[in-house]
Design an enzyme around this catalytic site. Structure first.
Site, PDB file in Angstrom:
ATOM      1  CB  CYS A  26      -0.968  -0.034   1.185  1.00 60.76           C
ATOM      2  SG  CYS A  26      -0.148  -0.001   2.790  1.00 60.76           S
ATOM      3  CB  ALA A  27       0.370   4.739   0.973  1.00 61.19           C
TER       4      ALA A  27
END
Length: 462
Positions: A26-27
């Site tokens: 993810c980020a």
């Protein structure tokens, strides 16, 4: 940072290649699906340079890297010999918490998070274009009557208008159905032909019918709930036809029957239900805001760090997007999360000023700047949770900033990642006033969290 070296070390410490069944990101995190999470050497991973923290939950073994996760992920996939996948909220069901053991609320949150996270870059990009356009108009650099304005506005609105299509694709991955068939269903909801059919019926004062069954007229552009319900239905219908239709003709007739069953039910039943649910959510939040405007942003500002830890913030983002779709403003996710992120930055930067050890000063500085720019997990896992007192400071600053945002009815008008760069998304019909108030709310949360964090100090020996 030597990304190849870090990737090799992470692979080794999670149990080696043979212990990894899947990996996503993810980020800020590498998300591993492991055959046996017990083989991972968590303490050694936490002590590895370049690793901010480790979280093992939801059937995933998550290694928190921070802003450079994309580069590390590319090296991990290269060394594993697998194809990289797009940034997403998770990498499937795996590990020690099978899907069937999750409660109903956890399942719903997982589906919502997994459906929304992949499309956030598109929505954030469109939101930032919308914010830029607001600035250009506010400073009279672009006239709203020109074709230039219309083209930029088209670029900003397209992602939101066709949100059912984007959600259809991302939710199809969660429900494990054909993405392109799902996208077709999304296209049906926003088809100009459907809009023309409804418009003609409205002008004639009649109702659209499908084999004598009335079809409720609704506008599905910008909508959220209808397409999610429709793809949920598809997750039962498509496997059924794939199971009962002979292989020789399955590729021809299974998609046909799936569309013929799912699309009408979606338009006649699920679409209207989803529209009503979305309207009810918007009405409830508006009602709550009319009686206690301070409550929601205060709670979100205070508890966003804890929600991020649990992954519950992904369940809050769709509520804000639904508010934007139904009312044109968001008072739920945007204002509270904005001041919370700024507060995280303030708390970390206070640690950078107060700390004596150079490595902690350097870490706290980079984490604080990242938090102000919208990426808070390095600050949370590298500073707040590590030293505890900065977490108290961040929650205090977020609560006070959120209270200010609520009292002065500060709203955002576009979906933008909550950071200092999101301020233009608060430019509304009344000009720059709302943005100025949002900036004051950010300043309040920063000053409060910085002061509290500085006064509480930091135990550098922990």
């Amino acid at each position: 940072m030597d990304y190849a070296k870090l990737a090799a070390e992470v692979i080794r410490l999670v149990g080696g290649k043979e212990n990894i069944t899947d990996v996503g990101h993810c980020a800020t995190r590498l998300r591993f699906c492991l055959k046996d999470a017990g083989l991972a050497r968590t303490d050694e991973l936490k002590a590895t340079a370049g690793v901010i923290g480790v979280v093992n939950k939801g059937g995933q073994y998550q290694v928190i890297i921070g802003n450079e996760v994309n580069e590390v992920y590319a090296e991990v996939t290269a060394q594993l010999g697998v194809a990289p996948t797009p940034e997403e909220a998770d990498c499937g069901d795996c590990g020690d918490e099978p899907e069937e053991k999750k409660g109903p609320v956890a399942k719903v949150l997982d589906i919502i998070a997994g459906s929304f996270f992949p499309i956030i870059p598109a929505l954030v990009g469109a939101g930032m274009v919308k914010a830029l356009l607001s600035l250009l108009v506010a400073f009279q650099l672009v006239d709203s009557s020109t074709e230039t304005y219309q083209i930029i506005n088209l670029i900003a609105d397209a992602g939101y208008y066709f949100m059912p299509v984007l959600l259809a694709v991302s939710s199809a991955r969660k429900f494990r159905v054909n993405e392109y068939l799902a996208a077709t269903l999304g296209c049906i909801f926003v088809s100009p032909s459907l809009a023309s059919l409804f418009s003609a019926a409205s002008e004639a004062g009649t109702t659209v019918h499908f084999f004598g069954i009335p079809v409720t007229q609704a506008t599905y552009s910008n909508s959220v709930v209808p397409i999610l319900l429709t793809i949920w239905l598809m997750s039962y219908v498509e496997p059924f036809f794939n199971r009962v239709i002979p292989k020789a003709v399955r590729t021809i007739f299974a998609p046909m029957f799936t569309l013929l069953v799912v699309a009408p039910i979606g338009l006649i039943v699920l679409g209207p239900i989803g529209t009503w649910v979305g309207d009810l959510i918007g009405a409830f939040v508006s009602l709550l805001n009319s009686y206690a405007s301070w409550l929601v942003p205060t709670l979100v500002g205070a508890f966003t760090p804890l929600m991020v830890m649990c992954g519950m913030h992904y369940g809050l983002i769709p509520v804000g997007i639904n508010m934007l779709a139904t009312t044109g403003t968001d008072i739920v996710a945007g204002p509270g999360m904005l001041v919370s992120n700024i507060a995280q930055g303030g708390a970390s930067l206070a640690v950078a000023v107060r700390a004596k050890k150079e490595n902690i000063k350097s870490l706290a500085t980079s984490c604080g700047i990242s938090a102000i720019c919208g990426i808070t997990e390095p600050a949370m896992y590298g500073i707040s949770l590590r030293f505890k007192r900065p977490l108290i400071a961040a929650m205090t600053g977020g609560a006070v900033g959120g209270f200010f945002m609520g009292i002065f009815h500060v709203w955002r008008f576009a979906q933008v990642a909550p950071s200092i760069f999101a301020l233009p998304s608060y430019i509304g019909p009344d000009g720059l006033r709302n943005m100025y108030l949002a900036a004051v709310g950010c300043l309040i949360s920063f000053v409060i969290s910085f002061a509290v964090s500085y006064v509480l100090g930091v135990d550098e020996n922990k």
